[in-house]
Scaffold this active site. Structure first.
Site, PDB file in Angstrom:
ATOM      1  N   ASP A  64       0.862  -1.235   0.049  1.00 18.03           N
ATOM      2  CA  ASP A  64      -0.025   0.097   0.023  1.00 18.03           C
ATOM      3  C   ASP A  64       0.865   1.334   0.025  1.00 18.03           C
ATOM      4  O   ASP A  64       1.771   1.376   0.564  1.00 18.03           O
ATOM      5  CB  ASP A  64      -1.018   0.086   1.359  1.00 18.03           C
ATOM      6  N   ASP A  66       0.715   5.355   0.458  1.00 20.52           N
ATOM      7  CA  ASP A  66      -0.193   6.717   1.057  1.00 20.52           C
ATOM      8  C   ASP A  66       0.623   8.026   0.736  1.00 20.52           C
ATOM      9  O   ASP A  66       1.658   8.082   0.693  1.00 20.52           O
ATOM     10  CB  ASP A  66      -0.398   6.579   2.411  1.00 20.52           C
ATOM     11  N   ASP A 143       1.419   8.489  14.715  1.00 14.25           N
ATOM     12  CA  ASP A 143       1.267   7.705  15.944  1.00 14.25           C
ATOM     13  C   ASP A 143       2.914   7.393  16.160  1.00 14.25           C
ATOM     14  O   ASP A 143       3.410   7.647  17.370  1.00 14.25           O
ATOM     15  CB  ASP A 143       0.557   6.579  15.701  1.00 14.25           C
TER      16      ASP A 143
END
Length: 453
Positions: A64, A66, A143
């Site tokens: 993936d 992003d 995070d």
């Protein structure tokens, strides 16, 4: 992020030029590159961000990709015909190229407190957050430090605002900001810490792990459907055994799988072996590119409690099949309050469990009926995992393994009291009543799902 947590982090930009890092565009998906270039050419800042950058720096191949940008979701949509805007809690743009989706997020800001802009916080948890900001603010809103790295398409450098590159080199996970505050904002971050540490073979920084015991109960406030998704990422991504051990070590297992934690606490070594073998087999299947199903895995994790409850009720005089059904219903109901396992999986789990006592019935009629059951293969794989429970269970597994390899007529004759079908200690009960009538030949092996075992 609360004001207090924010003030503990001061972004300090470090730029790692192209010649000092290993990221190559040939390892970035063409779809992600198209999105990055088009945003950049339209005058916007555009960066590959997060896990993809981290994994590329570690020499991995991310699935993936992003993108983070200073373009708003609406501005992204104007640039791409193949774009749709999603999400209320976090507004995002999804740019779709065939099967691939590139997630484009606008830089999140920190400058506004609750009630100002589109931010809503309940009991420390962020329930909606669409406050736009700068790349520096976006970095300290992420995070973990290793997830706050930005690959700049304009000059192929990596931008690091919080020390993420050093953490990648040291193989450690630090949270950005005050750990307790960050976990209160989103308790699932505790599970993400475990999952990332297991996946990357990193250690969790002591300060990041310290609040787990106190804040673990907050996982009960997370949506059970979200915890189901997290459990799939923990256990079905090729590092399930490591994830399980880390959940145990950090004390988080009891908040996700209370029945599993209770059964293991009773010191059941055979159950531990069953779970560890089940997870190791699942990991091996994932690495080989074979299919895996959550049903088999959850059946493994919850087996100890189901078995113990069923045996308790049987000793109290409850009929066997009713005891197993009642035990399965109770354990599944409790588990689904924490982790919302979809019905299509719980039905399979219940069938796998219900078939276990039927393996002990080796009369001819019952053997052939069981072999044609749609869940026979999964239940048989499960029986093999149970070998550590007792020598009798181990022998039973060998018996059924051998029985499946025999031609139908040979097995039928053996079950009619002639030759035993394999290494089995007990004489089949049917041997006292040989059958003369030929039976219709059933399908030798069930075409049920062959699950990890």
């Amino acid at each position: 992020m609360s004001h207090d947590a924010r003030t503990t982090v001061t972004p300090a930009l470090r730029i790692i030029p192209r010649e000092q890092h290993v990221i190559s565009r040939k390892n970035i998906s063409k779809a992600a590159l198209r999105v990055l270039y088009r945003l950049n050419e339209a005058g916007y800042q555009a960066y590959l961000v997060g896990g993809a950058v981290r994994d590329l720096l570690l020499g991995g191949h991310p699935k993936d990709f992003d993108v983070a940008t200073n373009a708003t979701p609406e501005e992204v949509k104007k640039l791409f015909r193949n774009c749709r805007l999603i999400g209320r809690r976090f507004r995002l743009a999804h740019v779709v190229y065939g099967p691939e989706i590139i997630e484009v997020a606008t830089f999140r800001g920190t400058g506004e407190e609750e009630g100002e802009g589109d931010r809503h916080i309940v009991d420390g948890r962020i329930v909606r957050d669409n406050v736009w900001g700068t790349i520096e603010e976006d970095a300290i809103r992420r995070d973990f430090r290793v997830n706050a790295l930005y690959y700049d398409i304009s000059d192929f450098s990596v931008r690091d605002y919080v020390g993420g590159v050093k953490d990648v080199e040291d193989r450690v996970l630090h949270l950005i900001g005050d750990p307790a505050t960050r976990y209160r904002e989103d308790p699932v971050r505790m599970l993400r810490a475990v999952r990332l540490a297991a996946k990357l073979n990193f250690r969790i920084d002591a300060a990041a792990a310290k609040p787990f015991g106190e804040l673990g109960p907050l996982l009960a406030d997370a949506a059970p459907a979200r915890l189901f998704d997290e459990s799939l990422k923990l256990f079905l991504a090729g590092h399930g055994l490591k994830s399980f051990h880390m959940l145990e070590q950090t004390g988080l297992l009891k908040f996700m799988f209370p029945a599993t934690a209770r059964a293991l606490k009773r010191g059941d070594q055979a159950l531990r072996e069953l779970i560890e073998r089940g997870l190791a087999n699942t990991d091996a299947r994932v690495l080989e590119g074979k299919s895996v199903t959550p049903a088999f895995l959850f059946a493994v994790l919850l087996w100890g409690e189901v078995r113990d409850l069923a045996h308790t009720w049987i000793t109290k005089g409850v009929e066997s099949s009713a005891a197993w059904e009642r035990a399965a219903t109770r354990v599944v109901a409790e588990q689904c309050q924490r982790v919302a396992i979809p019905r299509r999986f719980t039905l399979t789990m219940e069938e796998i469990w219900a078939l276990q006592p039927r393996f002990e019935q080796v009369q001819r009629k019952r053997v052939f009926r069981l072999m044609t059951h749609p869940r026979f293969r999964a239940a048989f794989d499960f029986l093999l995992l149970r070998a550590a429970e007792s020598p009798a269970i181990s022998e039973l597994g060998q018996w059924w393994d051998h029985a499946q390899q025999l031609p139908h007529e040979t097995l039928a004759a053996a079950l009619s009291g002639h030759t035993p079908p394999g290494p089995v200690s007990a004489e089949p009960a049917a041997s006292t009543k040989p059958r003369r009538r030929r039976r219709r030949k059933p399908a030798g092996k069930a075409g049920g799902q062959s699950d990890p075992a």
